[in-house]
Design an enzyme around this catalytic site. Structure first.
Site, PDB file in Angstrom:
ATOM      1  N   TYR A 192      -9.734   5.940 -11.732  1.00  0.00           N
ATOM      2  CA  TYR A 192      -9.459   6.570 -10.434  1.00  0.00           C
ATOM      3  C   TYR A 192      -9.240   8.079 -10.547  1.00  0.00           C
ATOM      4  O   TYR A 192      -8.834   8.714  -9.570  1.00  0.00           O
ATOM      5  CB  TYR A 192      -8.188   5.983  -9.800  1.00  0.00           C
ATOM      6  CG  TYR A 192      -8.091   4.475  -9.761  1.00  0.00           C
ATOM      7  CD1 TYR A 192      -8.982   3.727  -8.981  1.00  0.00           C
ATOM      8  CD2 TYR A 192      -7.101   3.810 -10.465  1.00  0.00           C
ATOM      9  CE1 TYR A 192      -8.871   2.353  -8.937  1.00  0.00           C
ATOM     10  CE2 TYR A 192      -6.988   2.435 -10.417  1.00  0.00           C
ATOM     11  CZ  TYR A 192      -7.873   1.705  -9.649  1.00  0.00           C
ATOM     12  OH  TYR A 192      -7.757   0.347  -9.601  1.00  0.00           O
ATOM     13  N   CYS A 208     -14.335   5.101 -28.043  1.00  0.00           N
ATOM     14  CA  CYS A 208     -15.608   5.808 -28.145  1.00  0.00           C
ATOM     15  C   CYS A 208     -16.270   5.982 -26.780  1.00  0.00           C
ATOM     16  O   CYS A 208     -17.339   5.432 -26.521  1.00  0.00           O
ATOM     17  CB  CYS A 208     -16.534   5.033 -29.065  1.00  0.00           C
ATOM     18  SG  CYS A 208     -15.734   4.658 -30.614  1.00  0.00           S
ATOM     19  N   GLU A 209     -15.602   6.688 -25.888  1.00  0.00           N
ATOM     20  CA  GLU A 209     -16.180   7.044 -24.591  1.00  0.00           C
ATOM     21  C   GLU A 209     -15.547   8.358 -24.182  1.00  0.00           C
ATOM     22  O   GLU A 209     -14.334   8.518 -24.318  1.00  0.00           O
ATOM     23  CB  GLU A 209     -15.802   6.019 -23.506  1.00  0.00           C
ATOM     24  CG  GLU A 209     -16.315   4.645 -23.750  1.00  0.00           C
ATOM     25  CD  GLU A 209     -16.590   3.902 -22.446  1.00  0.00           C
ATOM     26  OE1 GLU A 209     -16.647   4.541 -21.377  1.00  0.00           O
ATOM     27  OE2 GLU A 209     -16.754   2.685 -22.519  1.00  0.00           O
ATOM     28  N   ARG A 222      -6.103   3.778 -15.472  1.00  0.00           N
ATOM     29  CA  ARG A 222      -6.072   4.493 -14.193  1.00  0.00           C
ATOM     30  C   ARG A 222      -6.696   5.892 -14.244  1.00  0.00           C
ATOM     31  O   ARG A 222      -7.457   6.251 -13.343  1.00  0.00           O
ATOM     32  CB  ARG A 222      -4.652   4.540 -13.624  1.00  0.00           C
ATOM     33  CG  ARG A 222      -4.069   3.152 -13.371  1.00  0.00           C
ATOM     34  CD  ARG A 222      -2.765   3.189 -12.597  1.00  0.00           C
ATOM     35  NE  ARG A 222      -2.980   3.696 -11.264  1.00  0.00           N
ATOM     36  CZ  ARG A 222      -2.763   4.938 -10.885  1.00  0.00           C
ATOM     37  NH1 ARG A 222      -2.241   5.811 -11.717  1.00  0.00           N
ATOM     38  NH2 ARG A 222      -3.032   5.304  -9.662  1.00  0.00           N
ATOM     39  N   PRO A 266       4.292  -5.190  -0.897  1.00  0.00           N
ATOM     40  CA  PRO A 266       4.223  -4.001  -1.755  1.00  0.00           C
ATOM     41  C   PRO A 266       4.119  -4.368  -3.229  1.00  0.00           C
ATOM     42  O   PRO A 266       4.748  -5.330  -3.683  1.00  0.00           O
ATOM     43  CB  PRO A 266       5.550  -3.290  -1.470  1.00  0.00           C
ATOM     44  CG  PRO A 266       6.479  -4.367  -1.036  1.00  0.00           C
ATOM     45  CD  PRO A 266       5.651  -5.458  -0.403  1.00  0.00           C
ATOM     46  N   GLY A 267       3.307  -3.641  -3.968  1.00  0.00           N
ATOM     47  CA  GLY A 267       3.200  -3.836  -5.413  1.00  0.00           C
ATOM     48  C   GLY A 267       3.533  -2.537  -6.129  1.00  0.00           C
ATOM     49  O   GLY A 267       4.530  -2.423  -6.833  1.00  0.00           O
ATOM     50  N   ARG A 268       2.683  -1.543  -5.885  1.00  0.00           N
ATOM     51  CA  ARG A 268       2.807  -0.274  -6.600  1.00  0.00           C
ATOM     52  C   ARG A 268       4.184   0.363  -6.444  1.00  0.00           C
ATOM     53  O   ARG A 268       4.770   0.836  -7.407  1.00  0.00           O
ATOM     54  CB  ARG A 268       1.738   0.699  -6.081  1.00  0.00           C
ATOM     55  CG  ARG A 268       1.637   1.993  -6.871  1.00  0.00           C
ATOM     56  CD  ARG A 268       0.677   2.951  -6.177  1.00  0.00           C
ATOM     57  NE  ARG A 268      -0.606   2.366  -5.901  1.00  0.00           N
ATOM     58  CZ  ARG A 268      -1.649   2.389  -6.729  1.00  0.00           C
ATOM     59  NH1 ARG A 268      -1.544   3.004  -7.880  1.00  0.00           N
ATOM     60  NH2 ARG A 268      -2.797   1.824  -6.399  1.00  0.00           N
ATOM     61  N   GLY A 322       0.752  -1.244   0.000  1.00  0.00           N
ATOM     62  CA  GLY A 322       0.000   0.000   0.000  1.00  0.00           C
ATOM     63  C   GLY A 322       0.782   1.294   0.000  1.00  0.00           C
ATOM     64  O   GLY A 322       0.193   2.367  -0.154  1.00  0.00           O
TER      65      GLY A 322
HETATM   66  C1  LIG Z   1      -3.349  -4.861  -3.819  1.00  0.00           C
HETATM   67  C2  LIG Z   1      -2.790  -5.564  -2.650  1.00  0.00           C
HETATM   68  C3  LIG Z   1      -1.457  -5.356  -2.282  1.00  0.00           C
HETATM   69  C4  LIG Z   1      -0.533  -4.398  -2.998  1.00  0.00           C
HETATM   70  O1  LIG Z   1      -0.889  -3.061  -2.836  1.00  0.00           O
HETATM   71  P1  LIG Z   1       0.073  -1.919  -3.403  1.00  0.00           P
HETATM   72  O2  LIG Z   1      -0.656  -0.674  -3.144  1.00  0.00           O
HETATM   73  O3  LIG Z   1       0.258  -2.182  -4.855  1.00  0.00           O
HETATM   74  O4  LIG Z   1       1.350  -1.989  -2.646  1.00  0.00           O
HETATM   75  C5  LIG Z   1      -0.965  -6.082  -1.220  1.00  0.00           C
HETATM   76  N1  LIG Z   1      -1.741  -6.962  -0.539  1.00  0.00           N
HETATM   77  C6  LIG Z   1      -3.034  -7.180  -0.867  1.00  0.00           C
HETATM   78  C7  LIG Z   1      -3.829  -8.153  -0.085  1.00  0.00           C
HETATM   79  C8  LIG Z   1      -3.603  -6.480  -1.928  1.00  0.00           C
HETATM   80  O5  LIG Z   1      -4.885  -6.689  -2.236  1.00  0.00           O
END
Ligand SMILES: *Cc1c(COP(=O)(O)O)cnc(C)c1O
Length: 423
Positions: free
Chosen positions: A318, A346-347, A314, A276-278, A239
């Site tokens: 969002y 087309c939106e 995105r 972490p992903g983002r 997150g």
């Molecule tokens: C989406 C998600 C993440 C990753 O969130 P980021 O904002 O990309 O770091 C981690 N854990 C769970 C359970 C998620 O659903």
């Protein structure tokens, strides 16, 4: 920090000029920097090196097998939310004992698949889910390590579509019910409780919500231990946000985040997992797009690109901001011009941004959407029958296509007309 910089007036990905990739692969196309991806992973790894930990990259942010292989070879674990993501992680060579399985709606088939293949832990989110898993695992003669995802009822102060830690969200079990849930879990066969899981949302730019949530998890750890449960693993979710606008104040960095984790739960002696992903993938990718037309409108000009909402959703989904920069560096003092930047779909929602100040651009100029590495290619579709956007990986002066653009024939060949419609 990333590795997309101008050199001699040309935007590069590491040592590769982006116009070279645009010319060879065509646009739109995603381009990732291996160095940026690995740098961000290592920052998290170092931020937690005060104790035992595993950084489990959230595969859903950018799930190309080549990216997973890069991170997996570096020692990363993976957080997956579906059988498809689990299979990708395994295809990238990540062993099951480094993969955690999250998500509110795991199906029996998915549970069986990961139990057969091997899994580090399953994060449980509801009572019906843990009863089902107990039945499946015990029938297979397996005892699977589990945590329960608790919902700490904390306001993550982020976009409503990506906030997950308030009691009105669908995620996890209310923290107030956790004691009862763990008591029941302890009686169920096939499950072995190892810890607690929490994830409160995405694109958090303030550490306070993490601090509040982790404090509640620390209290719960002590309560559950006093009840006789083994809590030696804490999965603290992902997150942490990224700076989508370079001009804005920078959000906290992994090091500061790691310090919050240490402050709040470090004394418990648990192994720490984060997801972490983002922050790992976001600034490691750009989306290249070419200008098709510049259309003069009433009081505004439209920059019509060959990328659209189906390639990068995105902004439409969002209201997200992405910096847009030309591959040819803007000369100092160049006059800037406000454009509404749009795609061909087309939106009206297919608008990336309005009245964005850019240098004058002309057809066939190529631009890059920055910070497009996370939740970009993975959310792409073929809406308007636009073939799936390709992906390219750069490392030093090497680059390769890691997902080709399907041809129109390939796209159409996936479909079939039933015999009973013919004649
Ligand atoms: C989406 C998600 C993440 C990753 O969130 P980021 O904002 O990309 O770091 C981690 N854990 C769970 C359970 C998620 O659903």
């Amino acid at each position: 920090m990333d590795h997309f910089l101008y050199r001699d007036g040309i935007l590069h990905a590491e040592d590769v000029p982006l116009p070279e990739i645009a010319a060879s692969v065509g646009t739109p196309a995603y381009v990732y920097s291996a160095a940026t991806l690995l740098r961000h992973y290592r920052l998290f790894d170092e931020a937690l090196d005060w104790g035992p930990h595993l950084v489990c990259y959230a595969v859903k942010a950018a799930s190309n097998v080549a990216l997973l292989k890069l991170l997996g070879d570096e020692g990363a674990g993976m957080d997956v939310v579906s059988e498809g993501e689990y299979r990708r992680a395994r295809a990238a060579g990540v062993p099951g004992d480094r993969i955690v399985f999250s998500g509110v709606g795991k199906t029996p088939g998915e549970m069986r698949h990961v139990l057969e293949g091997g899994i580090r832990q399953i994060n449980l989110e509801s009572e019906p889910e843990y009863r089902m898993l107990s039945e499946i695992a015990s029938n297979m003669g397996i005892e699977v390590p589990v945590t329960v995802r608790v919902n700490p009822d904390v306001d993550a102060k982020t976009h409503e579509k990506i906030a997950t830690g308030k009691s009105e969200n669908k995620f996890g079990i209310p923290i107030a019910k956790a004691r009862n849930v763990y008591a029941e879990l302890a009686t169920l066969p096939g499950l072995r409780v190892v810890g607690i899981d929490v994830h409160i949302g995405s694109q958090l730019t303030d550490l306070d919500p993490f601090r509040l949530a982790y404090r509640k998890v620390a209290d719960l750890t002590e309560t559950l231990r006093a009840d006789g449960h083994t809590i030696d693993r804490l999965d603290l979710g992902g997150g942490l946000g990224i700076p989508y606008e370079r001009s804005n104040l920078a959000p906290p960095v992994p090091l500061e985040y790691g310090q919050v984790v240490r402050d709040e739960v470090g004394h418990l002696g648990c192994e720490i997992e984060i997801e972490p992903g983002r922050l790992i993938a976001g600034n490691a990718g750009v989306l290249l797009a070419s200008v098709i037309f510049v259309k003069e409108g009433e009081g505004r000009d439209f920059l019509i690109l060959d990328a659209a909402m189906n390639d990068l959703i995105r902004p439409a989904m969002y209201g997200a901001h992405h910096d847009i920069v030309p591959l040819r560096e803007t000369a100092a003092g160049a006059e800037m011009h406000p454009y509404d930047v749009v795609g061909p779909v087309c939106e009206s929602g297919d608008t990336f941004t309005k009245a964005r100040l850019l240098p004058p651009l002309a057809p066939s100029d190529v631009v890059a959407f920055r910070s497009a590495g996370a939740y970009g290619a993975v959310m792409a579709s073929e809406y308007n029958s636009r073939p799936l956007v390709p992906e390219v990986l750069v490392r030093g002066e090497n680059w390769s296509v890691i997902r080709p653009r399907p041809s129109y024939d390939e796209m159409i060949a996936r479909e079939s007309v039933p015999a009973w419609l013919d004649g």
